[in-house]
Motif scaffolding. Sequence first.
Motif, mmCIF file in Angstrom:
data_model
loop_
_atom_site.group_PDB
_atom_site.id
_atom_site.type_symbol
_atom_site.label_atom_id
_atom_site.label_comp_id
_atom_site.label_asym_id
_atom_site.label_seq_id
_atom_site.Cartn_x
_atom_site.Cartn_y
_atom_site.Cartn_z
ATOM 1 N N GLU A 191 49.352 25.073 28.473
ATOM 2 C CA GLU A 191 48.936 26.168 29.027
ATOM 3 C C GLU A 191 50.007 26.955 29.122
ATOM 4 O OE1 GLU A 191 47.789 25.508 33.548
ATOM 5 O OE2 GLU A 191 46.904 23.846 32.229
ATOM 6 N N ARG A 192 51.332 26.868 29.567
ATOM 7 C CA ARG A 192 52.768 27.901 29.402
ATOM 8 C C ARG A 192 52.641 27.902 28.864
ATOM 9 N NH1 ARG A 192 57.633 23.890 28.975
ATOM 10 N NH2 ARG A 192 57.414 25.034 26.992
ATOM 11 N N ILE A 193 51.637 28.217 27.408
ATOM 12 C CA ILE A 193 51.832 29.009 26.144
ATOM 13 C C ILE A 193 50.837 30.116 26.332
ATOM 14 C CG2 ILE A 193 51.384 29.309 23.446
ATOM 15 C CD1 ILE A 193 53.074 27.058 23.429
ATOM 16 N N ALA A 194 49.999 29.555 26.921
ATOM 17 C CA ALA A 194 48.953 30.606 27.207
ATOM 18 C C ALA A 194 49.203 31.283 28.290
ATOM 19 C CB ALA A 194 47.756 29.861 27.452
ATOM 20 N N ARG A 195 49.948 31.216 29.049
ATOM 21 C CA ARG A 195 50.353 31.702 30.075
ATOM 22 C C ARG A 195 51.510 32.827 29.158
ATOM 23 N NH1 ARG A 195 51.181 28.552 33.541
ATOM 24 N NH2 ARG A 195 53.906 28.611 33.071
ATOM 25 N N VAL A 196 51.930 32.510 28.774
ATOM 26 C CA VAL A 196 53.093 33.720 27.952
ATOM 27 C C VAL A 196 52.199 33.970 27.475
ATOM 28 C CG1 VAL A 196 55.293 33.529 26.840
ATOM 29 C CG2 VAL A 196 55.177 31.732 28.668
ATOM 30 N N LEU A 197 51.381 34.439 26.365
ATOM 31 C CA LEU A 197 50.942 35.078 25.508
ATOM 32 C C LEU A 197 50.722 36.283 26.465
ATOM 33 C CD1 LEU A 197 49.649 35.842 22.870
ATOM 34 C CD2 LEU A 197 47.975 34.174 23.340
ATOM 35 N N ARG A 198 49.662 35.661 27.627
ATOM 36 C CA ARG A 198 48.847 36.752 28.611
ATOM 37 C C ARG A 198 49.665 37.475 28.726
ATOM 38 N NH1 ARG A 198 46.188 33.497 31.650
ATOM 39 N NH2 ARG A 198 44.452 33.572 30.083
ATOM 40 N N GLU A 199 50.635 37.026 29.790
ATOM 41 C CA GLU A 199 51.742 37.838 29.764
ATOM 42 C C GLU A 199 52.887 39.211 29.085
ATOM 43 O OE1 GLU A 199 55.007 35.532 32.479
ATOM 44 O OE2 GLU A 199 53.149 34.518 33.593
ATOM 45 N N LEU A 200 53.052 38.789 27.810
ATOM 46 C CA LEU A 200 53.734 39.254 26.627
ATOM 47 C C LEU A 200 52.640 40.608 26.094
ATOM 48 C CD1 LEU A 200 55.532 36.355 25.040
ATOM 49 C CD2 LEU A 200 56.730 38.434 26.865
ATOM 50 N N ALA A 222 45.696 24.539 18.370
ATOM 51 C CA ALA A 222 45.084 23.579 20.099
ATOM 52 C C ALA A 222 44.466 24.440 19.841
ATOM 53 C CB ALA A 222 46.017 22.694 19.928
ATOM 54 N N LEU A 223 45.320 25.450 20.378
ATOM 55 C CA LEU A 223 44.226 26.460 21.921
ATOM 56 C C LEU A 223 42.941 27.295 20.757
ATOM 57 C CD1 LEU A 223 47.598 28.217 23.738
ATOM 58 C CD2 LEU A 223 46.033 26.331 24.283
ATOM 59 N N GLU A 224 43.182 27.317 20.027
ATOM 60 C CA GLU A 224 42.418 27.822 18.854
ATOM 61 C C GLU A 224 41.008 27.188 18.911
ATOM 62 O OE1 GLU A 224 41.519 30.683 15.321
ATOM 63 O OE2 GLU A 224 43.114 29.257 15.254
ATOM 64 N N HIS A 283 40.248 24.374 21.010
ATOM 65 C CA HIS A 283 39.392 25.072 22.017
ATOM 66 C C HIS A 283 38.854 25.852 22.732
ATOM 67 C CE1 HIS A 283 41.488 20.804 22.866
ATOM 68 N NE2 HIS A 283 42.395 21.167 22.685
ATOM 69 N N GLY A 284 38.993 26.894 21.873
ATOM 70 C CA GLY A 284 38.781 28.541 21.572
ATOM 71 C C GLY A 284 39.224 28.891 22.852
ATOM 72 N N ILE A 285 40.838 28.700 23.447
ATOM 73 C CA ILE A 285 41.060 29.489 24.502
ATOM 74 C C ILE A 285 41.746 30.936 23.611
ATOM 75 C CG2 ILE A 285 43.374 29.161 25.783
ATOM 76 C CD1 ILE A 285 42.537 26.445 25.814
ATOM 77 N N VAL A 286 42.347 30.487 22.602
ATOM 78 C CA VAL A 286 43.359 31.597 22.488
ATOM 79 C C VAL A 286 41.878 32.265 19.897
ATOM 80 C CG1 VAL A 286 45.344 31.460 22.739
ATOM 81 C CG2 VAL A 286 44.560 30.926 20.622
#
Length: 70
Positions: free
Chosen positions: A10-19, A49-51, A53-56
């Motif tokens: 979740e933290r990685i996804a948030r940082v990816l969005r912010e950056l 893993a996020l990929e 799950h379909g998140i990234v």
Amino acid sequence: MTAYVTDTQERIARVLRELTDGAGYPPSIREIAVAVGLSGSTVAYHLRALERHGIVSHTPHRSRSYQIRR
């Protein structure tokens, strides 16, 4: 997020969005790693893993291609 993800993911996804929002283009894995304080290989593992799950999403063999699916 709809799928089960770990706090780290979740933290990685948030940082990816912010950056991405800040720069106007996706960050490198190394830039994400520095921002979350993890190694690049650990971040790559969590991005895969996020990929799953379909998140990234990302384009194979292309740098700076990880993006949050909107």
